[in-house]
Design an enzyme around this catalytic site. Structure first.
Site, PDB file in Angstrom:
ATOM      1  N   HIS A  39       0.837  -1.209   0.000  1.00 28.35           N
ATOM      2  CA  HIS A  39       0.000   0.000   0.000  1.00 28.35           C
ATOM      3  C   HIS A  39       0.870   1.257   0.000  1.00 28.35           C
ATOM      4  O   HIS A  39       1.875   1.336   0.715  1.00 28.35           O
ATOM      5  CB  HIS A  39      -1.016  -0.026   1.143  1.00 28.35           C
ATOM      6  CG  HIS A  39      -0.491   0.138   2.532  1.00 28.35           C
ATOM      7  ND1 HIS A  39      -0.331   1.371   3.127  1.00 28.35           N
ATOM      8  CD2 HIS A  39      -0.139  -0.770   3.482  1.00 28.35           C
ATOM      9  CE1 HIS A  39       0.098   1.223   4.372  1.00 28.35           C
ATOM     10  NE2 HIS A  39       0.238  -0.072   4.617  1.00 28.35           N
TER      11      HIS A  39
ATOM     12  N   ASP B 135       5.670   3.077   6.608  1.00 25.10           N
ATOM     13  CA  ASP B 135       4.437   2.304   6.612  1.00 25.10           C
ATOM     14  C   ASP B 135       3.432   3.018   5.722  1.00 25.10           C
ATOM     15  O   ASP B 135       2.777   3.962   6.164  1.00 25.10           O
ATOM     16  CB  ASP B 135       3.926   2.180   8.052  1.00 25.10           C
ATOM     17  CG  ASP B 135       2.659   1.369   8.169  1.00 25.10           C
ATOM     18  OD1 ASP B 135       2.264   0.718   7.195  1.00 25.10           O
ATOM     19  OD2 ASP B 135       2.050   1.394   9.257  1.00 25.10           O
TER      20      ASP B 135
ATOM     21  N   GLU C  97      -5.093   1.550   2.714  1.00 23.34           N
ATOM     22  CA  GLU C  97      -4.913   0.448   3.660  1.00 23.34           C
ATOM     23  C   GLU C  97      -5.072   0.921   5.086  1.00 23.34           C
ATOM     24  O   GLU C  97      -5.628   0.196   5.936  1.00 23.34           O
ATOM     25  CB  GLU C  97      -3.523  -0.186   3.460  1.00 23.34           C
ATOM     26  CG  GLU C  97      -3.309  -1.486   4.234  1.00 23.34           C
ATOM     27  CD  GLU C  97      -2.727  -1.293   5.637  1.00 23.34           C
ATOM     28  OE1 GLU C  97      -2.583  -2.304   6.354  1.00 23.34           O
ATOM     29  OE2 GLU C  97      -2.425  -0.134   6.032  1.00 23.34           O
ATOM     30  N   GLU C  98      -4.584   2.115   5.373  1.00 26.42           N
ATOM     31  CA  GLU C  98      -4.571   2.607   6.744  1.00 26.42           C
ATOM     32  C   GLU C  98      -5.963   2.897   7.295  1.00 26.42           C
ATOM     33  O   GLU C  98      -6.126   3.099   8.499  1.00 26.42           O
ATOM     34  CB  GLU C  98      -3.708   3.871   6.841  1.00 26.42           C
ATOM     35  CG  GLU C  98      -2.228   3.654   6.574  1.00 26.42           C
ATOM     36  CD  GLU C  98      -1.520   2.863   7.672  1.00 26.42           C
ATOM     37  OE1 GLU C  98      -2.160   2.597   8.710  1.00 26.42           O
ATOM     38  OE2 GLU C  98      -0.348   2.517   7.488  1.00 26.42           O
TER      39      GLU C  98
ATOM     40  N   HIS D  94       4.381   4.440  12.904  1.00 27.85           N
ATOM     41  CA  HIS D  94       3.421   5.547  12.982  1.00 27.85           C
ATOM     42  C   HIS D  94       4.005   6.753  13.714  1.00 27.85           C
ATOM     43  O   HIS D  94       3.333   7.411  14.520  1.00 27.85           O
ATOM     44  CB  HIS D  94       2.106   5.090  13.625  1.00 27.85           C
ATOM     45  CG  HIS D  94       1.236   4.317  12.682  1.00 27.85           C
ATOM     46  ND1 HIS D  94      -0.126   4.183  12.850  1.00 27.85           N
ATOM     47  CD2 HIS D  94       1.536   3.628  11.548  1.00 27.85           C
ATOM     48  CE1 HIS D  94      -0.626   3.444  11.867  1.00 27.85           C
ATOM     49  NE2 HIS D  94       0.375   3.096  11.068  1.00 27.85           N
TER      50      HIS D  94
END
Length: 358
Positions: free
Chosen positions: A66, A178, A212-213, A324
């Site tokens: 992603h 991420d 995705e998140e 994150h």
């Protein structure tokens, strides 16, 4: 990692592309994929797919990484020109306060800072509390709403204002690892398959998925469209080689930076495919680490596994410290090894093999 490849990675990481606003990152993926893929497409959701045709066009393998990241969006411009915002994805509010930010306005990037009441002016009780995001604001240096509206509109996306920075050895720190790093891996693995001397027996669809998140949304739609028989998702996973995770009381796993990509074993991983990836890693002297997950992994691999009549899926992850945050850390050796492993897995796949799980 070659300088040209590393330069592309840095460009990719600098793209301001939170969930729902992935355009800049997706366009970099598309631009690069068009240099080697047989066909590049983008679906109505925004996921971008690069096709590398094999000798068997009916047997498709899907790669998914992603390209979105956590971020914020502007919800209100007040009369004094301060911007109020809401989170996109999962945020630790302790991280946001005092950070520099980049707002992606219609005319370009607008720099700002996240403000809150100074600790000196808080009462004793408030000092002990985490300030919620709804009590913070963004200061872009203007005097009123009219000046702010010339630069920023409600709904504009925002990220923390940090670019990539190389640390000692092969460690790279950046926001958005991420999972911009996963999208980069599936791009470069597909490039490697396309340049292989011997053409793969299977066709590869390498996808930079979106959103995705906020719920594996892009993988859900792109996996349905791909209708692949097997698939590999690439994401990041928690490294436990730092204080707070690596001790005996809080040992989440034994994953470390620099020891290879992480292959997940558990219900979200197809048993035969797991064994095949391990065999390919051993045959090519590629280091891997194994972790176990007893449920769905919360990654694109979840959506892929459950698409249509099912997909034989596995999950490879890049070890990541400080997830994150604006300073997520990965080791470039793990990235390179993941790229090579995925390319070799595709080149070794036999479309006539039995892909039932047991």
């Amino acid at each position: 990692m070659k300088k040209k490849t590393e330069s592309l990675l840095l460009e990719f990481l600098n793209a301001v592309s939170p969930s729902g606003y992935e355009g800049p990152a997706a366009n970099i993926f598309k631009r690069e994929a068009e240099t080697f893929a047989d066909k590049v497409t983008r679906d109505l959701h925004g996921s971008t797919a690069a096709l590398v045709s094999g000798t068997d066009p009916d047997f498709r393998v899907m790669f998914a990484g992603h390209c979105d990241e956590i971020g914020f969006l502007i919800t209100h411009n007040d009369s004094n020109g301060y911007l109020w915002f809401a989170p996109i994805g999962g945020w630790d509010p302790q991280i946001a306060q005092g950070q520099r930010v980049q707002v992606r306005g219609s005319k370009g990037i607008v720099p700002g800072v996240i403000g809150k009441k100074p600790i000196h002016l808080m009462n004793e009780g408030d000092r002990r509390k985490v300030v919620p995001l709804k009590e913070m604001w963004v200061d872009i240096g203007v005097k009123n709403r009219k000046e702010a509206e010339k630069l920023v509109s409600v709904g504009d996306p925002m990220v923390l204002g940090y670019g990539p920075e190389k640390l000692a050895g092969e460690t790279l720190a950046a926001r958005g690892m991420d999972n911009r790093i996963g999208a980069f891996v599936v791009l470069e693995a597909a490039r490697r398959v396309a340049k292989a001397k011997e053409k793969a027996a299977v066709s590869l669809l390498s996808v930079a998925t979106v959103q995705e998140e906020i719920g594996l949304r892009g993988a859900t739609t792109s996996a349905y469209g791909a209708d692949a028989k097997v698939g590999i998702a690439v994401d990041v996973t928690f490294a436990a080689d730092h204080p707070g995770l690596g001790d005996s009381k809080n040992n989440l796993n034994e994953i470390s930076l620099g020891k290879g990509p992480v292959l997940t074993r558990g219900p979200n991983t197809h048993p035969r495919f797991f064994d095949r990836v391990v065999e390919v890693a051993k045959a090519n002297d590629i280091p891997i680490q194994i972790n176990a997950e007893g449920r769905g992994t919360g990654t694109d691999a979840n959506a892929m596994q459950l698409s249509r009549g099912g997909m034989a899926t596995t999950l490879l992850s890049i070890p990541n410290r400080y997830m994150h945050s604006p300073s997520e850390c990965v080791d470039l050796r793990d990235v390179e090894n993941c790229i090579e492993l995925m390319a070799q897995v595709v080149l070794a796949l036999d479309p006539k093999a039995d892909w039932t799980p047991f």
